[in-house]
Design a protein around this motif. Structure first.
Motif, mmCIF file in Angstrom:
data_model
loop_
_atom_site.group_PDB
_atom_site.id
_atom_site.type_symbol
_atom_site.label_atom_id
_atom_site.label_comp_id
_atom_site.label_asym_id
_atom_site.label_seq_id
_atom_site.Cartn_x
_atom_site.Cartn_y
_atom_site.Cartn_z
ATOM 1 N N GLU A 146 -4.940 0.959 -3.760
ATOM 2 C CA GLU A 146 -3.706 1.576 -4.266
ATOM 3 C C GLU A 146 -2.495 1.106 -3.466
ATOM 4 O O GLU A 146 -1.436 0.817 -4.032
ATOM 5 N N SER A 180 -1.594 -2.346 -4.380
ATOM 6 C CA SER A 180 -0.944 -2.405 -5.696
ATOM 7 C C SER A 180 0.553 -2.142 -5.560
ATOM 8 O O SER A 180 1.354 -2.681 -6.326
ATOM 9 N N ARG A 181 0.936 -1.332 -4.582
ATOM 10 C CA ARG A 181 2.366 -1.101 -4.326
ATOM 11 C C ARG A 181 3.021 -2.382 -3.800
ATOM 12 O O ARG A 181 4.175 -2.683 -4.130
#
Length: 461
Positions: free
Chosen positions: A222, A225-226
């Protein structure tokens, strides 16, 4: 007798004229190795282009400020130089005790004696005199080792005149190196530096460049993904710096592999004694593999050091919309000490297996023409203060050049620290040469010629 008096009067008037000119124009000759008493051409060009009035006020009498020590005298000469190279800048020395209204006028800045107040219109900032130098703690206390007077003063001028700063994010949350020394250098070069964690938040929209320095734990999918979202914006860059002591980071490794970059285990060493510093084979010097960012340094044959480095592999030259190029490389005489090597491991020229990449530059070009970049270096130690402040290597100048280019900053000056290897006399060099010529050569010659003329005249009477 009359001729002698006339000559003396001319000499005195000429000396007065030279002194007056030196007050307004830079006329000294700096003989120090690192030009510690000069302002760089970059700063001169920037200051010459100012369209706003800037006032520099040193909050002490000139006599007291200069009289502190030789280092303050050097700083004073640098400060005075700004007014000599731009008619938009004025410099004055003001005793704060005799002008207490300044404290109330700039109460939010909490000014004090010997501070330097820089203003332009309604904008104001201050510089502590101790911000003008780099210091090192020794057995006897703190010792000044280099000057950053030009950096600090030019940065302060830019702060009060420049309306658009480039924002840089130093990522944290995974035990990253905070890049304290280089972050300070970025601030001095008028970047806005913030700390940011992608653990909970996206990277702000106004950030151009994000640094990820030697994380000691892996990023989650996650969080990465940023970072992917950040790199989808046109003109953004992630700069990754590795370290040989890092643990396994499989998620981060997979992310870098998409950009053609692989960080390997082990520690780079050098077998050629001409390619490392301090008799330490792990304190390696690297070669320029491209002039993409370091053309000037290459031309001047200035070394770059990447000590205690992890080996890297370039996975491909081009794949899809990603192209990778090598910027810096370890020499053919380098080798890799395995991560599990014991105390019996020995370094020899027979074990050399280089070259290896030291800095890789990956660019993604999308169909709409937008671009983003990942820059990966093998050594976070390359940005420690010892190397940033050293005149033996160009690490500071090189990485500032990289940063300015990738941040698309047109006004970057890339100012680095200067070693103070001596101090000038109370008179500048032009005056010293002139006075020496007058009093050592010209006046004795005039006296001698006048005496001979008088003797010959009396002899023939």
């Amino acid at each position: 007798m009359g001729i002698t008096v006339i000559v003396i009067v001319v000499v005195v008037l000429f000396n007065f004229l030279m002194s007056a000119l030196s007050e307004r124009y830079p006329m000294s000759i700096d003989m120090t190795q690192d030009k510690a008493f000069e302002i760089s051409q970059e700063t001169r060009d920037y200051v010459a282009g100012l369209d706003k009035e800037v006032q520099i006020r040193v909050l002490a009498s000139e006599q007291n400020f200069v009289g502190q020590n030789d280092y303050f005298a050097q700083a004073a000469q640098i400060i005075d130089m700004y007014a000599k190279i731009s008619d938009k800048i004025t410099v004055e020395y003001i005793d704060l005790v005799q002008n207490p209204q300044l404290e109330s006028q700039y109460a939010d800045l909490e000014i004090s004696d010997y501070d330097i107040l820089i203003t332009s219109g309604e904008d104001a900032t201050t510089v502590s005199p101790y911000d003008l130098f780099n210091t090192m703690q020794t057995y006897y206390g703190y010792q000044i080792i280099s000057s950053k007077a030009e950096q600090t003063m030019t940065s302060a001028i830019m702060r009060v005149t420049d309306e658009n700063k480039v924002k840089i994010a130093v990522l944290n949350g995974h035990g990253e190196d905070p890049l304290t020394d280089f972050a300070e250098l970025m601030v001095q070069n008028n970047y806005e530096v913030i700390e940011h964690s992608v653990v909970t938040e996206d990277i702000p929209d106004d950030v151009k460049v994000a640094w990820m320095a030697a994380p000691t734990s892996d990023y989650t999918v996650e969080e990465l993904s940023r970072i992917d979202d950040f790199l989808e914006r046109d003109g953004t860059t992630l700069i990754y710096l590795g370290d040989a002591s890092q643990p396994d980071t499989p998620n981060l490794d997979a992310f870098l592999a998409e950009w053609g970059i692989q960080i390997d285990d082990g520690l780079i060493y050098e077998t050629d004694g001409n390619m490392y510093f301090n008799q330490n084979p792990f304190f390696t010097i690297v070669n320029y593999a491209s002039d993409r960012f370091g053309a000037d340094l290459m031309e001047q044959n200035i070394a770059i050091s990447m000590p205690y480095a992890s080996p890297m592999t370039q996975l491909f030259d081009s794949q899809g919309d990603v192209q990778v190029r090598e910027l810096l490389s370890f020499s053919e005489t380098t080798g890799i000490m395995p991560a599990d090597a014991d105390e019996n491991f020995t370094i020899s020229s027979d074990s050399a297996s280089g070259p290896y990449p030291a800095l890789l530059y990956s660019t993604k070009t999308r169909s709409d023409g937008s671009m983003s970049h990942v820059l990966a270096g093998s050594s976070v130690t390359g940005l420690i203060s010892t190397l940033l402040e050293s005149t033996s290597v160009g690490n500071g100048e090189y990485f500032l050049s990289v940063l300015a280019d990738l941040a698309q900053r047109e006004d970057a000056l890339n100012l680095v620290d200067k070693n103070i290897s001596g101090s000038e006399l109370g008179v500048n060099s032009t005056q010293a040469i002139f006075l020496g010529a007058v009093f050592v050569v010209a006046l004795p010659l005039v006296v001698l010629v006048t005496g001979i003329a008088i003797w010959l005249r009396r002899r023939h009477r």
